[in-house]
Design an enzyme around this catalytic site. Structure first.
Site, PDB file in Angstrom:
ATOM      1  N   GLU A   1     -86.440  -3.497 -18.249  1.00  0.00           N
ATOM      2  CA  GLU A   1     -85.505  -3.400 -17.670  1.00  0.00           C
ATOM      3  C   GLU A   1     -85.672  -2.714 -16.337  1.00  0.00           C
ATOM      4  OE1 GLU A   1     -81.619  -0.763 -18.103  1.00  0.00           O
ATOM      5  OE2 GLU A   1     -83.478   0.138 -18.266  1.00  0.00           O
TER       6      GLU A   1
ATOM      7  N   ASP B   1     -87.491   0.333 -21.286  1.00  0.00           N
ATOM      8  CA  ASP B   1     -86.296   1.188 -20.728  1.00  0.00           C
ATOM      9  C   ASP B   1     -86.609   1.741 -19.103  1.00  0.00           C
ATOM     10  OD1 ASP B   1     -83.400   2.123 -21.134  1.00  0.00           O
ATOM     11  OD2 ASP B   1     -84.474   3.964 -20.506  1.00  0.00           O
TER      12      ASP B   1
END
Ligand code: BGC
Length: 566
Positions: free
Chosen positions: A282, A215
């Site tokens: 990401e 993330d």
């Protein structure tokens, strides 16, 4: 006898499975609810594994299920080694993992390293400790500006809107949070932070996970001195905002060179485990050459391709994104990835039904332009034939295989996305793409769980999209995805090569991947297909045997040998 879709895990061994894998994103709270509390859970996922295996995917990626106060739906982690009771237990996780492996599917879990929850033991200890203490050094605490430190240390804005700095009641210092105030950013220059996350990686690797989705991978290191910046830190759209810029960095909090050392260390951790464990970044980075740095041979294996997600329903734009993506990843020897939807973006079925197809609103509510549902679905089905014919690895967001649209009329009182609240509703937010899945048209909560309860209400039109309405129904979106995924596997499209064909019409994309020929008609006028055997089309051909508008087809051209395995 084993069928193809139930191939044993060892079938992928040694092939660097992630290079061509189709990876299905599960958003656990909205996938399947086993206990009727209205929130999906790990036993719910375990029960649906045969459905996923039959779909023909290679791997699943689970959004966070760790202990969390759920201020950002689990992207605020209070304990990285504990399953939140909302989702089950570690035993439930192990059972789900082994069940997936037994059916030949890999499992990737989400790692959230940029920030913890404010309820994490480290942050709680920091709040109880004085400025300058070792406990505070793991986060980004700073004194404020102004005569009494009453002003934030710099002018950074949160990705979710508002100031990126907060003070706990009675505290003299400010702490940085690029997201919600309940998501304090960690200090990645601190050796304990680095050691802790390597240990978290090992914890899940030892349980047998096949990889991690990282993330906010471009956010961990901030520029020294945390200099002021007048830009706005955005999510996926940030990539677009910077597309034309020449600067290497979108802001002092993003894509700092120092992040790469972290990923090189992590790569060494993963490589010490047997099997092919992987990481996917990401990272919302405008320049593909900068994004490619995350997937160099000693860093991560994949990065999400947000340029593809952001592309409009436009042949020239899609072709340009496909070419630049293939070139950028080839330059570092990594596979390209493709993705159209995720838990942070308006579902592409709905984006493609807007007047400007592919426009990127930050959520849609009843006051906004309502997408043309039928047209959006038609284009989304054609788009599936484009994406799944491309070489590389493709991501599918849960419900995409059902053609599920965004909930575009969710009332404000149900909204939960912190971005909605932090912008006072100026950003509608991401709840509309996170609605619990419809499994059965005529059951309570459309079969999502054992009760009427679902954490976000489902719109009535979800009945049409329920899995049981589509299962075995020729022409349904579910059957289309099953067919595409099985053909993709049989013709090894993920490992193939793309060869464009020049066609007369500017609204048509046409290419070969190995034996297979794909034609995507993004315009309105029907086009004539080359002679050959039609394998699949997103809609029936017209009476003249032509490919109608907003329709795509895969075929085996007449002059090539047919694949005898089918
Ligand atoms: C996740 C979001 C989340 C944010 C903060 C993102 O990249 O995909 O859902 O809100 O990170 O963790």
């Amino acid at each position: 006898m084993r069928t193809r879709e139930f191939a044993a895990p060892e079938a992928h061994a040694g092939l660097e499975w992630w290079r061509s894998a189709v990876i299905y994103q599960i958003y656990p709270r909205s996938f399947a609810d086993s206990d009727g509390d209205g929130i999906g859970d790990l036993p719910g996922i375990a029960a649906k594994l045969p459905y996923l295996a039959r779909l023909g995917i290679d791997a699943i990626w689970l959004s966070p299920f760790y202990r969390s106060p759920q201020a950002d739906a689990g992207y605020d982690v209070a304990d990285y080694r504990v399953v939140d009771p909302l989702f089950g237990t570690l035993d439930d996780f192990d059972r789900m993992l082994h069940g997936a492996h037994a059916l030949g599917m890999k499992v990737i879990v989400d790692l959230v390293p940029n920030h913890t929850s404010d309820e994490h033991a480290w942050f709680q200890a920091a709040l109880k400790s004085p400025p300058g203490s070792a406990e505070r050094a793991r986060y980004l605490f700073r004194d404020g500006k102004g005569a009494h430190g009453e002003l934030p240390p710099n002018n950074w804005q949160s990705v979710f809107g508002g100031n990126a700095w907060s003070r706990a009641p009675g505290d003299s210092q400010w702490y940085l949070h690029l997201f919600d105030r309940k998501q304090p950013d960690l200090n990645w220059d601190h050796p304990e932070v680095r050691a802790e996350f390597e240990d978290v990686l090992r914890f899940w690797l030892e349980r047998g996970v096949d990889g991690f989705r990282v993330d906010v991978a471009h956010g961990l290191i901030k520029a020294p001195g945390l200099p002021d910046w007048d830009g706005h830190a955005a999510m996926v759209e940030g990539a677009e905002a910077g597309n034309s810029g020449d600067s290497d960095s979108a802001g002092p909090m993003w894509d700092q060179d120092g992040v790469h050392e972290i990923y090189r260390n992590w790569r060494r951790v993963l490589d010490a485990y047997p099997g092919e464990r992987m990481m996917v970044a990401e990272a919302w980075i405008a320049r593909q050459s900068r994004l490619a740095r995350y997937i160099r041979h000693d860093e991560m294996q994949q990065a999400f391709n947000f340029d593809y997600l952001l592309a409009h329903w436009d042949a020239a734009e899609l072709r340009a994104v496909i070419d630049s993506s293939l070139a950028a990843s080839a330059a570092v020897g990594a596979p390209t990835t493709w993705v159209m939807s995720n838990h942070d973006s308006v579902r592409h079925t709905s984006r493609f039904g807007l007047r400007k197809p592919g426009a990127r609103p930050k959520g849609i509510d009843a006051n906004g332009e309502q997408p043309n549902e039928a047209l959006g679905l038609r284009r989304a089905r054609a788009a599936a034939l484009l994406m799944l014919a491309l070489p590389g690895s493709a991501y599918i967001y849960q419900g995409e295989e059902l053609g599920l649209p965004e909930h575009t009329a969710l009332e404000a009182r149900y909204r939960q996305d912190p971005a909605f609240f932090r912008t006072n509703g100026a950003e509608i937010g991401r709840d509309g793409c996170r609605i619990p899945l419809p499994w059965k048209a005529n059951a309570p909560s459309f079969g999502f769980g054992a009760s009427e309860t679902s954490w976000l209400p489902q719109p009535g039109n979800f009945a049409h999209y329920a899995a049981d309405r589509q299962d075995g129904v020729s022409g349904s979106t579910l059957e289309l995805y099953r067919r595409l995924l099985h053909l993709r596997r049989d013709y090894q499209l993920g490992a193939g090569q793309l060869q464009w064909h020049t066609v007369g019409a500017s609204e048509v994309l046409s290419f070969d991947n190995g034996q297979l020929h794909a034609v995507i008609n993004l315009g309105m006028k029907p086009v004539t297909l080359p002679a050959g055997t039609l394998l699949v089309s997103s809609e029936p051909l017209n009476a003249a045997g032509q490919l109608p508008g907003n329709t795509a087809a895969w075929l085996l051209p007449a002059h090539r040998p047919m694949n005898t395995s089918r």
